[in-house]
Enzyme design. Sequence first.
Site, mmCIF file in Angstrom:
data_model
loop_
_atom_site.group_PDB
_atom_site.id
_atom_site.type_symbol
_atom_site.label_atom_id
_atom_site.label_comp_id
_atom_site.label_asym_id
_atom_site.label_seq_id
_atom_site.Cartn_x
_atom_site.Cartn_y
_atom_site.Cartn_z
ATOM 1 N N CYS A 1 43.086 2.536 -20.576
ATOM 2 C CA CYS A 1 45.170 2.098 -20.204
ATOM 3 C C CYS A 1 45.095 3.127 -21.396
ATOM 4 O O CYS A 1 44.451 3.315 -22.438
ATOM 5 C CB CYS A 1 45.224 0.916 -20.475
ATOM 6 S SG CYS A 1 44.294 0.505 -22.204
ATOM 7 N N HIS B 1 36.481 -2.786 -26.588
ATOM 8 C CA HIS B 1 34.991 -3.287 -26.588
ATOM 9 C C HIS B 1 34.591 -2.374 -25.278
ATOM 10 O O HIS B 1 34.378 -3.107 -24.495
ATOM 11 C CB HIS B 1 35.702 -4.810 -25.743
ATOM 12 C CG HIS B 1 36.121 -5.754 -27.334
ATOM 13 N ND1 HIS B 1 37.205 -6.678 -27.073
ATOM 14 C CD2 HIS B 1 36.137 -5.488 -28.183
ATOM 15 C CE1 HIS B 1 37.599 -7.578 -27.753
ATOM 16 N NE2 HIS B 1 36.713 -6.408 -29.011
ATOM 17 N N CYS C 1 47.610 -1.372 -29.846
ATOM 18 C CA CYS C 1 47.914 -1.130 -29.314
ATOM 19 C C CYS C 1 49.499 -1.511 -29.449
ATOM 20 O O CYS C 1 50.079 -2.648 -29.994
ATOM 21 C CB CYS C 1 47.426 -1.789 -27.968
ATOM 22 S SG CYS C 1 48.255 -0.587 -26.475
ATOM 23 N N GLU D 1 42.346 -10.233 -31.099
ATOM 24 C CA GLU D 1 43.444 -10.182 -30.934
ATOM 25 C C GLU D 1 44.376 -11.180 -31.060
ATOM 26 O O GLU D 1 45.416 -11.415 -31.796
ATOM 27 C CB GLU D 1 44.039 -9.262 -29.332
ATOM 28 C CG GLU D 1 45.713 -9.197 -29.509
ATOM 29 C CD GLU D 1 46.032 -9.528 -27.747
ATOM 30 O OE1 GLU D 1 45.617 -8.787 -26.934
ATOM 31 O OE2 GLU D 1 47.183 -9.214 -27.288
ATOM 32 N N THR E 1 47.694 -10.019 -24.053
ATOM 33 C CA THR E 1 48.252 -9.452 -23.421
ATOM 34 C C THR E 1 47.556 -8.015 -22.704
ATOM 35 O O THR E 1 47.798 -8.243 -21.074
ATOM 36 C CB THR E 1 48.319 -7.321 -24.082
ATOM 37 O OG1 THR E 1 46.632 -7.235 -24.869
ATOM 38 C CG2 THR E 1 49.281 -8.291 -25.288
ATOM 39 N N SER F 1 38.891 -0.847 -21.444
ATOM 40 C CA SER F 1 38.144 0.160 -22.169
ATOM 41 C C SER F 1 36.498 0.503 -21.784
ATOM 42 O O SER F 1 35.890 1.172 -22.300
ATOM 43 C CB SER F 1 37.859 -0.985 -23.318
ATOM 44 O OG SER F 1 37.240 -2.253 -22.545
HETATM 45 O O1 0CH Z 1 40.407 -7.169 -23.285
HETATM 46 P P1 0CH Z 1 40.664 -6.830 -24.442
HETATM 47 O O2 0CH Z 1 41.141 -7.176 -25.462
HETATM 48 O O3 0CH Z 1 38.874 -8.159 -24.542
HETATM 49 O O4 0CH Z 1 39.733 -5.250 -25.059
HETATM 50 P P2 0CH Z 1 39.430 -4.257 -25.055
HETATM 51 O O5 0CH Z 1 38.004 -4.279 -23.366
HETATM 52 O O6 0CH Z 1 38.564 -3.512 -25.941
HETATM 53 O O7 0CH Z 1 40.621 -3.587 -24.151
HETATM 54 C C1 0CH Z 1 41.392 -3.019 -24.766
HETATM 55 C C2 0CH Z 1 43.184 -3.618 -25.086
HETATM 56 C C3 0CH Z 1 42.861 -3.727 -26.719
HETATM 57 C C4 0CH Z 1 43.734 -4.845 -26.862
HETATM 58 O O8 0CH Z 1 45.286 -5.574 -26.142
HETATM 59 FE FE1 SF4 Z 2 45.581 -1.543 -23.360
HETATM 60 FE FE2 SF4 Z 2 46.078 -3.500 -24.267
HETATM 61 FE FE3 SF4 Z 2 47.784 -1.674 -24.600
HETATM 62 FE FE4 SF4 Z 2 47.128 -3.157 -22.775
HETATM 63 S S1 SF4 Z 2 47.910 -4.180 -24.636
HETATM 64 S S2 SF4 Z 2 48.014 -1.404 -22.663
HETATM 65 S S3 SF4 Z 2 45.143 -4.025 -22.123
HETATM 66 S S4 SF4 Z 2 45.831 -1.944 -25.322
#
Ligand code: 0CH
Ligand code: SF4
Length: 314
Positions: free
Chosen positions: A12, A41, A96, A126, A164, A266
């Site tokens: 994203c 992650h 973010c 988060e 989020t 991610s």
């Molecule tokens: O889905 P989470 O929040 O565990 O995080 P991720 O897998 O690092 O994906 C990016 C989202 C980061 C914050 O929204």
């Molecule tokens: Fe990506 Fe998290 Fe931001 Fe959504 S809130 S755009 S999942 S980093």
Amino acid sequence: MRVILAQPRGFCAGVVRAIEIVDRALQKHGAPVYVRHEIVHNRHVVENLRNKGARFVEELDEVPEGAVAIFSAHGVAKTVERAAEERDLDVLDATCPLVTKVHVQGRQYVAAGRTLILIGHAGHPEVEGTIGQIPGTVLLVQSEADVAKLELPLDAPLAYVTQTTLSVDDTRGIIDALLKRFSDIVGPDTRDICYATQNRQAAVRDLSSQVDVLLVVGATNSSNSNRLREIGSESGLPSYLVADGSEVKAEWFEGAHTVGITAGASAPEEMVENVIDALRALGPVEVSTMAGREEKVEFKLPSKLLQPLVAREV
Ligand code: 0CH
Ligand code: SF4
């Protein structure tokens, strides 16, 4: 075997920005730069940045005074921001902007005299960051059952915000329970669940009706990736979360003709390709991509990193 790729899937805008911040910090300052928590992650993303000179730590007391420190995409509590100031760290914030938006919204509700409820998963970074960004008490609600347990006057002025990366459907149920129980409660509907989470969930629901097995490329500690796998399971499909092709098992595909693949926000596209290669090792594979929504969201980098990069002397 037919393979159908979900659209959209994978990175994203917040993840692209967070990785770019670490990359540019390394170019600007040279190694090492310190990153608090996994930037996103995903082990492959982290390993790749570690090989370029990033050092990952869980807390700032592991960072030498005055060094460059980057906060992960998930956001941090005010105490972490203060600790960084005390240690005179050169901070780059990769939180973010859509997570920051939730922090701002939460503070506004509290400033307006409302008690804040956060819908999210206990212990997730988060959630810890959001709770720590709001002055005063924040009540965490993880399920509809938790709503019934809230010890608050039924007419108390309340507000809610959400993590989020939650399931849109589960969150809708929790919000409905809150609206039903409390008479003076406001909130942003499910719109705190970011565009990327919503789009990936909608795509995988659509894909689930076209395939026999679902593979979600992502990490076990990735909230949004886990939610994608759950949607597959809820649709009655055998659904597996895999980090890469090495975790794919031949027995999952016995009798299956069509396999759906998606990826968490991610998970790098290379890992999707790695999973397809693992399927190819089992037999011939024909790959197509479902018709889906195109995403054009982009977030600005922190201003400190926008100056043109000058070659560093070695
Ligand atoms: O889905 P989470 O929040 O565990 O995080 P991720 O897998 O690092 O994906 C990016 C989202 C980061 C914050 O929204
Ligand atoms: Fe990506 Fe998290 Fe931001 Fe959504 S809130 S755009 S999942 S980093």
